[in-house]
Design a protein around this motif. Structure first.
Motif, PDB file in Angstrom:
ATOM      1  N   LEU A   1      10.930 -11.662 -54.754  1.00 28.56           N
ATOM      2  CA  LEU A   1      11.319 -10.588 -53.728  1.00 28.56           C
ATOM      3  C   LEU A   1      12.426 -11.131 -52.921  1.00 28.56           C
ATOM      4  CD1 LEU A   1       7.523  -9.930 -52.088  1.00 28.56           C
ATOM      5  CD2 LEU A   1       8.634  -8.453 -53.776  1.00 28.56           C
TER       6      LEU A   1
ATOM      7  N   GLN B   1       0.369  -4.731 -54.353  1.00 30.29           N
ATOM      8  CA  GLN B   1      -0.707  -4.509 -53.407  1.00 30.29           C
ATOM      9  C   GLN B   1      -1.983  -5.360 -53.681  1.00 30.29           C
ATOM     10  OE1 GLN B   1      -0.436  -2.236 -51.086  1.00 30.29           O
ATOM     11  NE2 GLN B   1       1.550  -1.954 -51.630  1.00 30.29           N
TER      12      GLN B   1
ATOM     13  N   LYS C   1      13.448  -2.298 -47.436  1.00 30.70           N
ATOM     14  CA  LYS C   1      11.988  -1.979 -47.885  1.00 30.70           C
ATOM     15  C   LYS C   1      11.552  -3.089 -48.755  1.00 30.70           C
ATOM     16  CE  LYS C   1       9.489   1.435 -50.787  1.00 30.70           C
ATOM     17  NZ  LYS C   1       9.645   2.665 -51.386  1.00 30.70           N
TER      18      LYS C   1
ATOM     19  N   HIS D   1       9.483  -2.285 -42.205  1.00 30.53           N
ATOM     20  CA  HIS D   1      10.180  -2.128 -43.546  1.00 30.53           C
ATOM     21  C   HIS D   1      10.324  -0.734 -43.928  1.00 30.53           C
ATOM     22  CE1 HIS D   1      10.177  -6.624 -44.182  1.00 30.53           C
ATOM     23  NE2 HIS D   1       9.147  -6.668 -43.905  1.00 30.53           N
TER      24      HIS D   1
ATOM     25  N   LYS E   1      19.232  -3.011 -47.647  1.00 33.77           N
ATOM     26  CA  LYS E   1      17.883  -2.611 -48.077  1.00 33.77           C
ATOM     27  C   LYS E   1      16.912  -3.486 -47.477  1.00 33.77           C
ATOM     28  CE  LYS E   1      19.744   0.058 -51.118  1.00 33.77           C
ATOM     29  NZ  LYS E   1      19.514   1.495 -51.151  1.00 33.77           N
TER      30      LYS E   1
ATOM     31  N   ASP F   1       3.408  -8.417 -43.551  1.00 37.04           N
ATOM     32  CA  ASP F   1       4.671  -8.691 -44.620  1.00 37.04           C
ATOM     33  C   ASP F   1       5.002 -10.260 -44.509  1.00 37.04           C
ATOM     34  OD1 ASP F   1       4.757  -5.967 -45.410  1.00 37.04           O
ATOM     35  OD2 ASP F   1       5.728  -5.582 -43.526  1.00 37.04           O
TER      36      ASP F   1
ATOM     37  N   ASP G   1       9.049  -4.553 -51.565  1.00 37.45           N
ATOM     38  CA  ASP G   1       8.136  -3.963 -52.633  1.00 37.45           C
ATOM     39  C   ASP G   1       7.266  -5.086 -52.971  1.00 37.45           C
ATOM     40  OD1 ASP G   1       9.500  -1.492 -52.862  1.00 37.45           O
ATOM     41  OD2 ASP G   1      11.210  -2.234 -54.075  1.00 37.45           O
ATOM     42  N   LYS G   2       6.308  -5.235 -52.051  1.00 34.85           N
ATOM     43  CA  LYS G   2       5.110  -6.439 -52.425  1.00 34.85           C
ATOM     44  C   LYS G   2       4.074  -5.679 -53.278  1.00 34.85           C
ATOM     45  CE  LYS G   2       2.811  -5.304 -48.110  1.00 34.85           C
ATOM     46  NZ  LYS G   2       2.302  -5.967 -46.965  1.00 34.85           N
TER      47      LYS G   2
ATOM     48  N   GLU H   1      12.183   2.160 -44.448  1.00 34.87           N
ATOM     49  CA  GLU H   1      13.862   1.892 -44.882  1.00 34.87           C
ATOM     50  C   GLU H   1      14.205   3.378 -44.614  1.00 34.87           C
ATOM     51  OE1 GLU H   1      16.492   1.684 -49.039  1.00 34.87           O
ATOM     52  OE2 GLU H   1      15.196  -0.047 -48.192  1.00 34.87           O
TER      53      GLU H   1
END
Length: 282
Positions: free
Chosen positions: A97, A250, A245, A202, A243, A56, A247-248, A204
């Motif tokens: 992000l 893929q 998490k 990450h 938060k 990440d 959301d990268k 959550e």
């Protein structure tokens, strides 16, 4: 006649050599002088994709994408321009992000962890029963009052020789033994460490579950009127709102275009190498 035949052989050999030289010249002419920059840029984009797939580390992926774009600046080619456009869009997507303050979260969790042993348990005696243990007469500091002091101490000891405790329905830990208290504290510390792992991954859902468990344990077993307990609960409430998490994406959009271009160029070079090898064999 012999001289003529020898001359024809030399001419034929010269023609063959000329053909080989022409093949090599054509190969060099077909090569783009910027292909090395394209190959370097392709490596950096592939590296950015691997970073996103296996970690990440968004900042490292961004660094690779920006360096890849710099290598393509001087190349004026429609396919390369399309790749640059995709690289820039991927860079913007990664920059948008939300930032996660992992260090700040870890510091809060460490603070709660360090304060855990200082949290007092709930009292299991009612207010009236506590008053019963207050000393009515304080011992005197006068030597002449030694008899009275002795009698006061005897009465104090005898009054607490047998202690009767009443249950409080609102308190959970009325008969929590010292060993049980140690286990409770270890459970809370373990959940704090698991919360750290969840932040690192990450995760959550696991993070929120661990925070709720810690909050329930503290509110159920510890004195919520105590300042240390209140500070820990306040920190936990703040952590529960975060938060974590990520959301990268893929897959980077530029990697598909680059794969197509690389495959095209690699196949071209393979064909050129084959032609050159066949010419040398002849």
């Amino acid at each position: 006649k012999n001289n003529e035949e020898a001359l024809h052989e030399k001419i034929d050999a010269a023609v063959v050599n000329t053909d080989k030289i022409n093949i090599r010249l054509n190969n060099y002419e077909d090569r783009n002088p910027y292909d090395w920059f394209i190959a370097q840029s392709y490596f950096l984009v592939s590296n950015a994709q691997n970073i996103l797939s296996f970690s990440d580390n968004i900042q490292s992926a961004l660094f690779n994408l920006k360096q890849a774009d710099l290598l393509l600046v001087k190349i004026d080619d429609p396919k390369v321009n399309a790749i640059r456009e995709a690289i820039i869009q991927d860079t913007i997507d990664l920059q948008n992000l939300p930032a996660i303050d992992v260090t700040g979260i870890f510091l809060k969790l460490d603070s709660i962890y360090n304060n855990t042993d200082n949290m007092p348990l709930n009292e299991f005696l009612s207010a009236n029963s506590k008053d019963a243990f207050k000393k009515v007469n304080e011992p005197s500091d006068q030597v002449k009052d030694w008899k009275q002091n002795l009698w006061t101490s005897v009465k104090e000891f005898s009054s607490r020789f047998i202690e009767v405790r009443r249950r409080e329905d609102s308190v959970v830990n009325q008969f929590l033994s010292p060993d049980q208290t140690k286990i409770l504290l270890k459970n809370i510390k373990t959940e704090l460490l698991l919360s750290k792992v969840a932040v690192f991954n990450h995760d959550e859902e696991s993070f929120n579950h661990n925070i709720r468990e810690i909050q329930d344990h503290i509110r159920s077993y510890f004195d919520v009127s105590n300042e240390i307990v209140q500070n820990n609960l306040k920190s936990l409430d703040e952590l529960a709102e975060l938060k974590i998490k990520l959301d990268k994406p893929q897959q980077l959009s530029c990697i598909k275009l680059f794969n197509s271009l690389a495959q095209e160029k690699f196949n071209l070079y393979e064909t050129q190498k084959k032609q050159l090898k066949d010419g040398q064999n002849d």
